[in-house]
Design a protein around this motif. Structure first.
Motif, mmCIF file in Angstrom:
data_model
loop_
_atom_site.group_PDB
_atom_site.id
_atom_site.type_symbol
_atom_site.label_atom_id
_atom_site.label_comp_id
_atom_site.label_asym_id
_atom_site.label_seq_id
_atom_site.Cartn_x
_atom_site.Cartn_y
_atom_site.Cartn_z
ATOM 1 N N GLU A 91 -4.940 5.218 -8.827
ATOM 2 C CA GLU A 91 -5.168 6.408 -8.006
ATOM 3 C C GLU A 91 -5.565 6.083 -6.562
ATOM 4 O O GLU A 91 -5.694 6.989 -5.746
ATOM 5 N N PHE A 92 -5.749 4.812 -6.238
ATOM 6 C CA PHE A 92 -6.157 4.423 -4.885
ATOM 7 C C PHE A 92 -5.030 4.736 -3.907
ATOM 8 O O PHE A 92 -3.875 4.379 -4.135
ATOM 9 N N ASP A 93 -5.380 5.433 -2.813
ATOM 10 C CA ASP A 93 -4.334 5.779 -1.854
ATOM 11 C C ASP A 93 -4.750 5.635 -0.393
ATOM 12 O O ASP A 93 -3.936 5.806 0.505
ATOM 13 N N ASP A 94 -6.003 5.322 -0.120
ATOM 14 C CA ASP A 94 -6.455 5.182 1.266
ATOM 15 C C ASP A 94 -6.556 3.700 1.633
ATOM 16 O O ASP A 94 -7.633 3.114 1.605
ATOM 17 N N PHE A 95 -5.413 3.135 1.976
ATOM 18 C CA PHE A 95 -5.365 1.695 2.257
ATOM 19 C C PHE A 95 -5.983 1.340 3.606
ATOM 20 O O PHE A 95 -6.120 0.172 3.930
ATOM 21 N N SER A 96 -6.371 2.353 4.369
ATOM 22 C CA SER A 96 -7.055 2.076 5.631
ATOM 23 C C SER A 96 -8.446 1.502 5.378
ATOM 24 O O SER A 96 -9.056 0.928 6.283
ATOM 25 N N LEU A 97 -8.953 1.652 4.156
ATOM 26 C CA LEU A 97 -10.253 1.089 3.800
ATOM 27 C C LEU A 97 -10.184 -0.428 3.599
ATOM 28 O O LEU A 97 -11.207 -1.097 3.581
ATOM 29 N N CYS A 98 -8.985 -0.955 3.428
ATOM 30 C CA CYS A 98 -8.796 -2.398 3.237
ATOM 31 C C CYS A 98 -8.789 -3.084 4.598
ATOM 32 O O CYS A 98 -8.594 -2.456 5.636
ATOM 33 N N GLN A 103 -3.727 -4.795 3.825
ATOM 34 C CA GLN A 103 -3.186 -3.491 3.450
ATOM 35 C C GLN A 103 -1.821 -3.586 2.774
ATOM 36 O O GLN A 103 -1.578 -2.926 1.766
ATOM 37 N N ARG A 107 -1.081 -2.512 -1.079
ATOM 38 C CA ARG A 107 -0.054 -1.532 -1.462
ATOM 39 C C ARG A 107 0.892 -2.125 -2.517
ATOM 40 O O ARG A 107 1.245 -1.462 -3.490
#
Length: 176
Positions: A91-98, A103, A107
């Motif tokens: 469910e992870f979708d905010d790859f800007s946190l990586c 990133q 993904r």
């Protein structure tokens, strides 16, 4: 393994999980928080946390590997937590946190895990459909057998009355 232990996560998935958790979490503290959020009890996390406090050079992948290995041992004690880890990753979708450099890898590994999960879900759905069809076929066959038995019982019941039929039919009186 020779000691009879087995793992719930297969080796390929285990490696993907280790890599993915490494990519999704910027810091080692974030990795511990990730596992705590997934419901991993402190009895599993604290010994590894203590090692990390003593030696801050332990890599993020090693922290993830140790925790995953402990919860992956052959028992169902941590089944809910293992599922929660997969769920959180899928469910992870905010790859800007990586980290920016992580990133793309994050993904990719998340997508691979989604493919594995979706493949297993598809196989499970197919197996469930086959089982459902088998049960329906068995029920239909049982109904046919029951109907035939009832028909045979009805015929047998009628046959039991055949010898008595003449006495049961009212006779017309003969005119004389």
């Amino acid at each position: 393994m020779s000691d009879g232990m087995s793992f719930h996560y297969p080796p390929a998935l285990m490696k993907l999980l280790i890599d993915t958790i490494h990519y999704l979490n910027r810091s080692k503290k974030d990795i511990f928080s990730f596992f705590q959020g997934a419901g991993i009890p402190s009895t599993v996390i604290n010994p590894i946390l203590s090692k990390w406090i003593e030696n801050k050079n332990i890599p993020k992948r090693e922290i993830a590997r140790e925790i995953l290995t402990l919860i992956n041992l052959n028992n169902d004690m941590y089944l809910a937590q293992r599922r929660e880890i997969i769920k959180r990753i899928v469910e992870f979708d905010d790859f800007s946190l990586c980290w920016p450099d992580d990133q793309l890898q994050a993904r990719g590994t998340v997508a691979k895990i989604k493919d594995i999960v979706n493949g297993r879900d598809t196989l499970t759905r197919l197996a469930n459909e086959v089982e459902k069809a088998r049960i329906q076929h068995m029920k239909k066959r049982e109904d046919e057998i029951l109907q035939q038995k009832l028909k045979n019982d009805n015929i047998n019941l009628k046959m039991n009355y055949v010898p008595y039929l003449p006495s049961l039919i009212p006779r017309k009186e003969e005119k004389g």
